[in-house]
Structure formats: structure tokens, C-alpha cells
Design a protein around this motif. Structure first.
Motif, short mmCIF file in Angstrom:
data_model
loop_
_atom_site.label_atom_id
_atom_site.label_comp_id
_atom_site.label_asym_id
_atom_site.label_seq_id
_atom_site.Cartn_x
_atom_site.Cartn_y
_atom_site.Cartn_z
N LEU A 1 0.63 -1.45 -0.09
CA LEU A 1 -0.03 0.05 -0.03
C LEU A 1 0.90 1.13 0.02
O LEU A 1 0.38 2.30 -0.29
CB LEU A 1 -0.82 0.18 1.39
CG LEU A 1 -2.05 -1.14 1.13
CD1 LEU A 1 -2.79 -1.19 2.55
CD2 LEU A 1 -3.01 -1.06 0.00
N GLY A 2 1.98 1.36 0.00
CA GLY A 2 2.93 2.57 0.01
C GLY A 2 2.90 3.04 1.20
O GLY A 2 2.60 2.83 2.24
N GLN A 3 3.58 4.28 1.26
CA GLN A 3 3.84 5.02 2.26
C GLN A 3 3.08 6.36 2.37
O GLN A 3 2.92 7.08 3.64
CB GLN A 3 5.33 5.61 2.21
CG GLN A 3 6.16 4.56 2.49
CD GLN A 3 7.78 5.13 2.39
OE1 GLN A 3 8.01 6.07 3.15
NE2 GLN A 3 8.87 4.59 1.64
N GLY A 4 2.03 6.45 1.64
CA GLY A 4 1.01 7.78 1.73
C GLY A 4 -0.09 7.50 2.77
O GLY A 4 -0.22 6.39 3.30
N ALA A 5 -0.72 8.40 2.79
CA ALA A 5 -2.00 8.22 3.93
C ALA A 5 -3.02 7.15 3.09
O ALA A 5 -3.09 7.24 2.01
CB ALA A 5 -2.85 9.66 3.71
N LEU A 6 -3.46 6.55 4.27
CA LEU A 6 -4.47 5.50 4.05
C LEU A 6 -5.96 5.80 4.33
O LEU A 6 -6.24 6.54 5.36
CB LEU A 6 -4.01 4.34 4.89
CG LEU A 6 -2.76 3.52 4.38
CD1 LEU A 6 -2.45 2.32 5.14
CD2 LEU A 6 -2.55 3.00 2.90
#
Length: 368
Positions: A66-71
Motif C-alpha cells: 500500500l505504499g507510504q502515503g495516507a491510507l
């Protein structure tokens, strides 16, 4: 100044940034195995240890790519569901070689706000600790939404410390204590070694320096310190990224200690005694003698129950002549208590139709 060396019950908060590699989203195995050595050290000297651990969402988002950005909320909950299994397994794998059994406890804010659920949580944690288990506590991110969240595991660690009557809480952080200002921005900032009281001036010094994987800053740590010290528990903030951070703290590593107000048991008894009773429980001479020996109140010693109270409500305890003996948090409703008054604990299930707790009021939930 407080220290780990004499502590009998210790709560340790572990943040995501310490446990999970920020870029790879994978567990920092070497660090966790070193922490396990610290836990084994504390257990070997007879201390109870509770670990309040973040990391489920950080591990899960890595596993799910899901990567490092906001979820989004649903993505965070899905990541928590995947990551929590990995987190629990990691703790089991690193503590088992030391002969330590682990148990997973997932909670929400409602578990501490609702008195009945709070008492259930307390009873479960107390039983785990009595059996030598190291509970791994985390917020239940799989189902929690904003309105029922602790918001940060600093607060959760402090609440767990209150629940289990810990005498020391350690917040393993990305900084080595509480400073007069953010040391990354102000070269004149200095660290407090000991804070006797959290004053408005101290609160004004707190900033919001959270890391990429964690939610909290110094404000949440001060909130945690207020909660813990108010319940008689010392609290330390120390830098946790080094290997064996608890041994380092014990050996004099930089840290800020917050001095507790009294001791945990006395603080808890004051809290119980300050509540308005929702009912009355009268007891016989045998029960009076048992209470004076520090025993719990069993149904067999109860002669009369008055009031329409719920589980977890405070009730006054009266002696044979109506004299006030103290107060306690009751484990049965008023209707249930009336049915089992005067009965042996072994008869409770036959009377109520379901298993119950042996004590009507446990000694840890009593102020006499």
C-alpha cells in the motif's frame, strides 16, 4: 528518581517507527530479538511485563503493497488485519526461546470508558500476568474508528498501566526525553532528567514532532504521563532505536522520568472510595474477618443486597450492624447478587445458569 531495577510491574510502549523499517515496511528483527533479551532480563528478576505495541498497520501496509502515503480508513483496517497476525507471530517467535509465553490483547477506547468492560479487561490481564504470560496489547485497528480510538499508543500504554497497577511505564521513542523545545529546531533546547509535576509551563513546551510511521508527539506523551503519574505509576521517555533499550535505560541512558503521585494501589483505592455508591452489600462477621486479612468478598459472606446496580458499579460494603466498611466495584448486577448471596462460589453456575466469577468484589477492586 524512579528506575527499572526495583519495578515489580512494567508497561513498555513500542512505536511503529522502532519496530518496522520505514522504507521496506518489514520487521526490524535484530532490534526485536534484542528487546526480547530485555524482557527476559526483567522477567528473570520476577517483574511482570506488558508490551503495548504498535506496528500492525505498518507491517500490513508493507505486506499489501500500500505504499507510504495516507491510507483511507478501510485500507488501514485491512492493513491492521494482515499486520496483526505477523506482529503477534513475531513476538511469539522472539520470546519463546527465552521460555516466555505471549498473549495477544486487542482493545478499543470503549474497553476503558465502560466500567464493566474495564473490569473484564483488568481481570483478563491480571490472570495472564499471574500465569507468567507477557501480554502484547494493541489498539484494535481492525474495527476501531476515530470516535472510539485512543489515537496513539502512548495514551493506551498509560491506560494499560492504570488498569494493571503498574509501577513503571516506559515510552520507547525516537527522542531521548522531554525537552524545553524541539531539539531538532532549537539548539538551545535542553532535556529534563526529572519532572516532578506537569505544569502549564511544561505543557506549553510540548510540540507535535511525530515520525512518518507513528501518530504521536510530545503532547500525547505528556497526556500519558499525566494519566500514569496520577495513578501512582512512574513514567520514562527514552530513545528506543538502540539495541536492548531497556537495559540501556537501566544503565543510565538519557531519559526523562516523571515522578508518580503516591503508589498505584493507594491511588486506585482513593479512586474507588471517591465514587458515589450505587447500592449496598451487607456482610457477616466471617466476611468482615476475611476482608481484614486482605481477602476478596465472596457471595457466601453476603447477608443482604440493596440497590439496582450494574456490573462494575461502585457499592458500599456494610458490616453486620450497618457500619460502613468500605466500597468496591461489584462483579454482578444487583439482581444477580441477590440470587447468589449466602451461596458458595461453586454453586453460582447452577443458580444463575452460567459460569460466574468466584468473588462478588475482588480485593483489587475494593477500598476498605
Amino acid at each position: 528518581m524512579a528506575s527499572l531495577s526495583g519495578a515489580k510491574r512494567i508497561v513498555v510502549k513500542i512505536g511503529s517507527a522502532l519496530l518496522v523499517d520505514r522504507v521496506a515496511g518489514t520487521l526490524r528483527d535484530e532490534w526485536l530479538h534484542a528487546l526480547a533479551e530485555d524482557v527476559a532480563m526483567l522477567k528473570a528478576r520476577g517483574a511482570d511485563v506488558v508490551l503495548v505495541s504498535s506496528g500492525s498497520i505498518a507491517l500490513g501496509r508493507g505486506a499489501l503493497g500500500l505504499g507510504q502515503g495516507a491510507l483511507a480508513l478501510e485500507q488501514s483496517q485491512a492493513a491492521a488485519a494482515v499486520g496483526q497476525i505477523r506482529l503477534a507471530r513475531a513476538y511469539e517467535d522472539c520470546l519463546a526461546p527465552h521460555g516466555i509465553t505471549t498473549g495477544q490483547v486487542l482493545v478499543t477506547l470503549e474497553d476503558s470508558a465502560d466500567r464493566r468492560r474495564y473490569l473484564n479487561s483488568r481481570a483478563t490481564l491480571e490472570t495472564l500476568l499471574s500465569l507468567g504470560v507477557v501480554p502484547i496489547v494493541n489498539e484494535n485497528d481492525t474495527i476501531a474508528t476515530d470516535e472510539i480510538r485512543f489515537g496513539d499508543n502512548d495514551r493506551l500504554a498509560a491506560q494499560v498501566a492504570v488498569t494493571v497497577g503498574a509501577d513503571v511505564t516506559v515510552l520507547l521513542s525516537d527522542v531521548d526525553g522531554f525537552y524545553t523545545a524541539n531539539p531538532a529546531q532549537d539548539p538551545t533546547a535542553h532535556r529534563f532528567d526529572l519532572i516532578e509535576e506537569i505544569t502549564p509551563e511544561i505543557e506549553a513546551m510540548a510540540g507535535d514532532a511525530g515520525s512518518g510511521l507513528s501518530k504521536g508527539g510530545m503532547k500525547t506523551k505528556l497526556m500519558a504521563a499525566k494519566t500514569a503519574t496520577g495513578a501512582g505509576c512512574a513514567l520514562a521517555i527514552t530513545e528506543g532505536s538502540k539495541l536492548r533499550p531497556l537495559k540501556a535505560l537501566e544503565d543510565g541512558a538519557p531519559a526523562t522520568w516523571f515522578r508518580p503521585k503516591g503508589d498505584p494501589q493507594a491511588a486506585r483505592k482513593r479512586w474507588i472510595a471517591s465514587m458515589k455508591p450505587q447500592g449496598f452489600v451487607s456482610i457477616d462477621e466471617g466476611a468482615v474477618a476475611a476482608l481484614r486479612r486482605g481477602k476478596s468478598l465472596l457471595p457466601a459472606g453476603v447477608t443482604n443486597v440493596t440497590g439496582d446496580f450494574g456490573r462494575g458499579d461502585p457499592v458500599a460494603i456494610l458490616g453486620p450492624n450497618g457500619e460502613g466498611l468500605g466500597a468496591g466495584l461489584v462483579r454482578y448486577t444487583g439482581a444477580e447478587a441477590r440470587l447468589i448471596q449466602g451461596c458458595r462460589s461453586g454453586d453460582i453456575e447452577a443458580i444463575l445458569g452460567y459460569p460466574g466469577r468466584a468473588a462478588l468484589i475482588h480485593r483489587d477492586d475494593m477500598a476498605t
